[in-house]
Enzyme design. Structure first.
Site, mmCIF file in Angstrom:
data_model
loop_
_atom_site.group_PDB
_atom_site.id
_atom_site.type_symbol
_atom_site.label_atom_id
_atom_site.label_comp_id
_atom_site.label_asym_id
_atom_site.label_seq_id
_atom_site.Cartn_x
_atom_site.Cartn_y
_atom_site.Cartn_z
ATOM 1 N N CYS A 2 -24.680 17.481 -24.011
ATOM 2 C CA CYS A 2 -26.133 17.112 -24.272
ATOM 3 C C CYS A 2 -25.872 15.318 -24.445
ATOM 4 C CB CYS A 2 -26.431 17.517 -25.691
ATOM 5 S SG CYS A 2 -26.679 19.169 -25.782
ATOM 6 N N LYS A 562 -20.939 17.725 -17.023
ATOM 7 C CA LYS A 562 -19.732 16.600 -16.559
ATOM 8 C C LYS A 562 -18.790 16.544 -17.582
ATOM 9 C CE LYS A 562 -17.781 13.653 -13.620
ATOM 10 N NZ LYS A 562 -16.916 14.500 -12.657
#
Ligand code: AGP
Length: 567
Positions: A2, A562
């Site tokens: 997030c 990622k």
């Protein structure tokens, strides 16, 4: 995971700033996004599922917070997207982390209308209750102390923004006319270089009276754009020869770390995902090149092996992002035991970078595609250089790295051969990958690249292991990739290739020499121990071309992010 970004100040384009910031941190999660901005005397909120658009026009405002989500609790819907609002719509919140006790806490909220399925929304309602007899900062503090787990929250009531964190990263910046907060310093650098990295337990209200000292840092903002490439993954594959040449520009860090390994009583390489495979590769490389035993561990397992660590141990944390919580946590525990920490990371200012006693930057440039390519190549190159340095053979190390860079340039020119292979095997259900010795971690990395980008099930094996059970899965036409370097493994690897061939496999040889057992052969010149590097590049191209053939976006695979900052 997030991404969080917020702005408060006298500039009236707060939401635009937040939106631009979110674009830089979208790699942290791209299930959905949202921005709240204070206009008139209330918050307006935009929430959407899917990727961020390249532009969005927001009306003027001077307070705004935004978020890109990687779903943990609750599906990918607009309602579950952040920011979340209190019942009276006067408070907005964005959150990164997991509130482990949210079910219990939710029971306290009998008189609230909870709209989403998230753990995050619980926090804002709990704060709303506390506001009856407290100011925002005290209300946030009271509630944050009740949250179990690793969390970062950013909340606003339209007058101030309050931020706090435990575990998940947050950085504050002071601009000419206000303050910014983000989960990544790089996203703040276009606005200011005056930063504060929040420590666990820090809680600040961003208003004119903010007193802690901001440090001016001299880092450069590194913007990654596609240039002429259709995808970041392809661009990053192309950058790899240069990344390898960068690694041999300065060898001071390799020398220093080799000395630390020599002096330590036990060295542990720790990483996750692709980085974990480079750590496993280190075990083979040190044994082969420097006749030294080092230990390897997956980050999320290392806590369970830490009992014997002492202040003479050395922990080398390997991480592109420097934020992977499954590495950050065991490193923090090891640090408490007096263990010396080395961070081999691509990210200046990241949590691991700041925690480490010795910081070694990969200098691979920003890596945007979720499937790691150039960072992995830089990790492997440095691990080989440490091993060569420890063996007193750094010159040979430099030579094999240069040779491998040239061979990767060659593979980039011959990528069409790999594309043809992808076009042939793209509709299979399973792919198996075999390697022995130092090529075993290469096989594991190859399968991860295939899985992430194409969603084809792929499994990597130490090639001798296949016959101990999984050979049962090999059927007529099953693609089996075999890595064949010119080393002590070649005879045994070829024998294993014969065994799968006898069961009808479509055998794909990748290595220095063709053999009748191969149905398809991709030649990679022998560049000594660093042959692992071009072998990995073969697998990167295969993953990329499989994704393209299947109509998938290799840069943003489903379900992934990622930077993995939740446990
Ligand atoms: C690699 O292709 C993956 N996306 C993933 O396994 C990654 O290597 C892992 O999450 C570790 O990330 P880090 O290097 O940022 O710690």
């Amino acid at each position: 995971m997030c991404g969080i970004f917020g702005y408060i100040g006298s500039d009236n384009n707060a939401a635009d700033k937040v939106f631009k910031g979110l674009i830089d941190i979208e790699y942290r999660g791209y299930d959905s996004w949202g921005v709240s901005y204070f206009q008139g005397n209330s918050f307006k909120t935009v929430k959407k599922t899917g990727f961020l658009p390249s532009i969005f026009n927001f009306p003027s405002s001077s307070i705004s917070i935004g978020h890109t989500r990687w779903a943990t609790h609750g599906g990918v819907t607009e309602i579950n997207a952040h920011p979340h609002l209190s019942c009276d719509n006067k408070l907005v919140l964005v959150h990164n982390g997991i509130v482990e006790n949210y079910r219990e806490l939710k029971k306290e909220l009998t008189n609230h209308k909870i709209k989403s399925e998230t753990d995050s929304e619980i926090i804002i309602h709990l704060i709303e209750d506390q506001l009856q007899d407290k100011n925002l900062k005290d209300a946030v503090s009271e509630v944050f102390n009740k949250l179990e787990g690793l969390n970062a929250i950013v909340i606003s009531d339209g007058k101030e923004i309050v931020v706090c964190k435990k575990g998940s990263p947050l950085v504050l910046g002071k601009t000419e006319n206000g303050y910014v907060v983000a989960s990544d310093p790089n996203a703040i650098l276009p606005l200011t270089k005056k930063l504060i990295f929040l420590e666990d337990g820090d809680l600040f209200s961003l208003d004119a009276g903010l007193d802690p000292e901001f440090k001016e840092i001299d880092w450069q903002y590194t913007k990654a754009d596609l240039d002429k490439f259709p995808h970041f993954m392809l661009k990053e594959i192309y950058e790899q020869p240069q990344v390898l040449y960068n690694q041999i520009q300065s060898l001071d860090a390799a020398r220093e770390i080799a000395e630390e390994i020599k002096a330590a009583f036990g060295t542990y390489f720790v990483g996750c995902g692709s980085a974990s495979y480079t750590c496993l590769l280190a075990e083979y490389a040190f044994s082969k090149i420097s006749k030294k035993h080092i230990n390897f561990s997956i980050g999320s397992e290392f806590d369970y092996k830490e009992d014997f660590l002492t202040n003479k141990s050395l922990l080398i944390a390997v991480s592109q992002s420097g934020e992977t919580i499954d590495v950050v946590e065991p490193v923090a525990h090891a640090k408490k035991r007096g263990v010396k920490i080395v961070a081999l990371t691509n990210t200046l200012g990241s949590t691991l970078y700041r925690m480490a006693d010795i910081k070694h930057l990969l200098n691979a440039g920003p890596e945007k595609a979720v499937a790691s390519t150039k960072a992995v190549i830089a990790m492997v190159a440095n691990i080989l250089l440490y091993a060569y340095s420890l063996a007193g053979k750094l010159d040979l190390g430099i030579k094999v790295i240069e040779d491998s860079a040239r061979e990767i340039e060659n593979i980039i020119k011959r990528q069409d051969e790999i594309k043809k292979l992808a076009d042939k095997i793209y509709n299979v259900q399973h792919i198996f990958v075999l390697g022995r010795g130092i090529s075993y971690p290469v096989a594991l990395e190859a399968t991860l690249k295939i899985k992430e980008t194409s969603y084809i099930h792929a499994e990597g094996f130490a090639s001798g292991e296949l016959k101990h059970g999984c050979l049962a899965l090999v059927d007529k036409g099953t693609p089996v990739i075999v890595f064949l370097p010119n080393d002590e493994t070649k005879a045994a690897v070829l024998a294993n290739a014969m065994e799968v061939k006898a069961r009808g496999a479509f055998v794909i040889g990748v290595g220095f020499e063709n053999n009748p057992v191969f149905d398809f052969f991709f030649e990679v010149k022998d560049v000594g121990a660093s042959s692992v590097l071009p072998h990995i590049v073969f697998a990167q191209f295969l993953g990329y071309f499989l994704a393209i053939k299947l109509g998938l976006n290799p840069d943003k695979p489903r379900n992934l992010a990622k930077s993995v900052t939740v446990k």
